[in-house]
Design a protein around this motif. Structure first.
Motif, PDB file in Angstrom:
ATOM      1  N   ASN A   1       0.829  -1.211   0.000  1.00 44.83           N
ATOM      2  CA  ASN A   1       0.000   0.000   0.000  1.00 44.83           C
ATOM      3  C   ASN A   1       0.864   1.261   0.000  1.00 44.83           C
ATOM      4  O   ASN A   1       0.467   2.286   0.569  1.00 44.83           O
ATOM      5  CB  ASN A   1      -0.915   0.005   1.231  1.00 44.83           C
ATOM      6  N   ILE A   2       2.018   1.166  -0.629  1.00 46.38           N
ATOM      7  CA  ILE A   2       3.014   2.230  -0.523  1.00 46.38           C
ATOM      8  C   ILE A   2       2.505   3.567  -1.068  1.00 46.38           C
ATOM      9  O   ILE A   2       2.865   4.632  -0.575  1.00 46.38           O
ATOM     10  CB  ILE A   2       4.320   1.819  -1.236  1.00 46.38           C
ATOM     11  N   THR A   3       1.638   3.525  -2.089  1.00 48.50           N
ATOM     12  CA  THR A   3       1.143   4.780  -2.667  1.00 48.50           C
ATOM     13  C   THR A   3      -0.049   5.353  -1.910  1.00 48.50           C
ATOM     14  O   THR A   3      -0.378   6.528  -2.060  1.00 48.50           O
ATOM     15  CB  THR A   3       0.740   4.564  -4.142  1.00 48.50           C
ATOM     16  N   ASN A   4      -0.701   4.513  -1.109  1.00 46.17           N
ATOM     17  CA  ASN A   4      -1.879   4.997  -0.378  1.00 46.17           C
ATOM     18  C   ASN A   4      -1.953   4.315   0.994  1.00 46.17           C
ATOM     19  O   ASN A   4      -2.934   3.651   1.326  1.00 46.17           O
ATOM     20  CB  ASN A   4      -3.154   4.707  -1.184  1.00 46.17           C
ATOM     21  N   LEU A   5      -0.900   4.487   1.753  1.00 44.09           N
ATOM     22  CA  LEU A   5      -0.820   3.810   3.040  1.00 44.09           C
ATOM     23  C   LEU A   5      -1.730   4.503   4.052  1.00 44.09           C
ATOM     24  O   LEU A   5      -1.693   5.730   4.213  1.00 44.09           O
ATOM     25  CB  LEU A   5       0.622   3.817   3.557  1.00 44.09           C
ATOM     26  N   ASN A   6      -2.553   3.681   4.726  1.00 41.17           N
ATOM     27  CA  ASN A   6      -3.440   4.231   5.740  1.00 41.17           C
ATOM     28  C   ASN A   6      -3.658   3.180   6.826  1.00 41.17           C
ATOM     29  O   ASN A   6      -3.313   2.002   6.673  1.00 41.17           O
ATOM     30  CB  ASN A   6      -4.772   4.666   5.126  1.00 41.17           C
ATOM     31  N   TYR A   7      -4.256   3.611   7.896  1.00 38.60           N
ATOM     32  CA  TYR A   7      -4.452   2.747   9.057  1.00 38.60           C
ATOM     33  C   TYR A   7      -5.324   1.541   8.740  1.00 38.60           C
ATOM     34  O   TYR A   7      -5.081   0.428   9.218  1.00 38.60           O
ATOM     35  CB  TYR A   7      -5.067   3.569  10.192  1.00 38.60           C
ATOM     36  N   GLN A   8      -6.330   1.718   7.896  1.00 35.58           N
ATOM     37  CA  GLN A   8      -7.252   0.635   7.574  1.00 35.58           C
ATOM     38  C   GLN A   8      -6.547  -0.533   6.897  1.00 35.58           C
ATOM     39  O   GLN A   8      -6.948  -1.696   7.080  1.00 35.58           O
ATOM     40  CB  GLN A   8      -8.376   1.153   6.663  1.00 35.58           C
ATOM     41  N   ALA A   9      -5.484  -0.250   6.160  1.00 33.64           N
ATOM     42  CA  ALA A   9      -4.732  -1.326   5.503  1.00 33.64           C
ATOM     43  C   ALA A   9      -4.144  -2.281   6.532  1.00 33.64           C
ATOM     44  O   ALA A   9      -4.127  -3.505   6.325  1.00 33.64           O
ATOM     45  CB  ALA A   9      -3.628  -0.734   4.631  1.00 33.64           C
TER      46      ALA A   9
END
Length: 307
Positions: A184-192
């Motif tokens: 998720n490097i381009t859109n890393l967030n807590y939910q991941a």
């Protein structure tokens, strides 16, 4: 005639005087030249002796400063662990199997002693009350839960070590978190990270099931995660919560198995002003960090290793 005789006498006197003076000039010069040669030799000898004396000092000084420094470094890592374990009467024929990732392997330990597993091994070896102790280290850098699970399913020597063990120590999970980052490097967030927890839970549960199946009498210890991510993922506000969430999942899985214990280490790295992470990546523990982990592990396994 008297004048010429006088002149001749004067000339003769001058001639004789010249030879006399010449004799004095050349004789003393020989005498003077020789002493300086002797004095030069005498001066060289003292000047050479200090050089010969100082050379060994120059060679010895690094050895004398390096060895104590190395010794102090090792003592700083090992001493407190040894001190807290010196009164333990370790039971005979103790067998420990260590499974997991780079923390089990000891990556980041500048002493080259094998991280927390190596510190424990050295502690036991130097304990005068210890019997025969075997520690098998199956840690491998980069391993995730799926990779450890595959090894347990396919590597006979690892399963055999588990069968013969009194204790099984496990570090796993940090690279599962790293995988979440990579995917998720381009859109890393807590939910991941939240979404990835279910798969982690299932694989961890299967790992513990296999270990118990191979050796139902072994005591199993799962070492928790600490949080080295804060300096890397500043765009994820909940980064401090991630390790706590995954540790909570680990605790929940561990509680479903007999003779299985969760060992927390997150607080070790948070409640300190000491630098406990490896300078190369600020992710793995350094030797001081591994020392703290070894101390914590020793607190938990003490009852199992005592006679």
């Amino acid at each position: 005639m008297k004048i010429w005789r006088w002149i001749a006498s004067v000339v003769l006197a001058i001639t004789i005087g010249f030879f006399i003076v010449a004799a004095f000039i050349y004789s003393p010069e020989d005498a003077v030249v020789q002493p300086p040669e002797k004095s030069t030799q005498e001066e060289k000898t003292p000047s050479e002796e200090p050089d010969e004396t100082s050379e060994p000092k120059e060679k010895e000084e690094p050895t004398e400063t390096e060895d104590p420094t190395l010794g102090e470094g090792l003592r700083d890592v090992f001493t407190s662990v040894i001190e807290s374990a010196k009164d333990i009467f370790i039971r005979e024929d103790l067998h420990i199997t260590a499974l997991g990732d780079s923390l089990t392997e000891g990556i980041g330990d500048g002493t080259g002693e094998g991280g927390y597993v190596g510190i424990l091994e050295k502690t036991f070896a130097e304990n005068p009350n210890a019997g025969d102790i075997t520690i098998d280290n199956y840690g491998k850098i980069g391993h995730r839960t799926d990779q450890l699970l595959k090894r347990l399913q396919n590597e006979e020597d690892m399963r055999e070590s588990v069968k013969e063990s009194d204790l099984v120590l496990i570090t796993i999970g940090a690279n599962d978190l790293i995988e979440v980052v990579e995917e998720n490097i381009t859109n890393l967030n807590y939910q991941a990270f939240v979404d990835a927890q279910q798969g982690y839970e299932e694989r961890l549960r299967e790992i513990l099931r296999i270990v118990h199946e191979e050796n139902p009498d072994a005591s199993i210890y799962l070492i928790g995660l600490y949080n080295p991510f804060e300096g890397y993922f500043r765009n994820v506000p909940e980064v401090g919560q991630i390790a706590g969430d995954w540790n909570q999942t680990s605790r929940m899985v561990v509680n479903d198995f007999n003779r299985t214990t969760f060992i927390p280490v997150r607080d070790i790295f948070e409640n300190t002003t000491d630098d406990l992470l490896w300078d190369e990546d600020h992710f793995h523990p350094n030797e001081k960090g591994y020392k703290r982990i070894a101390e914590r592990v020793l607190e938990y396994i003490r009852e199992d290793i005592e006679q």
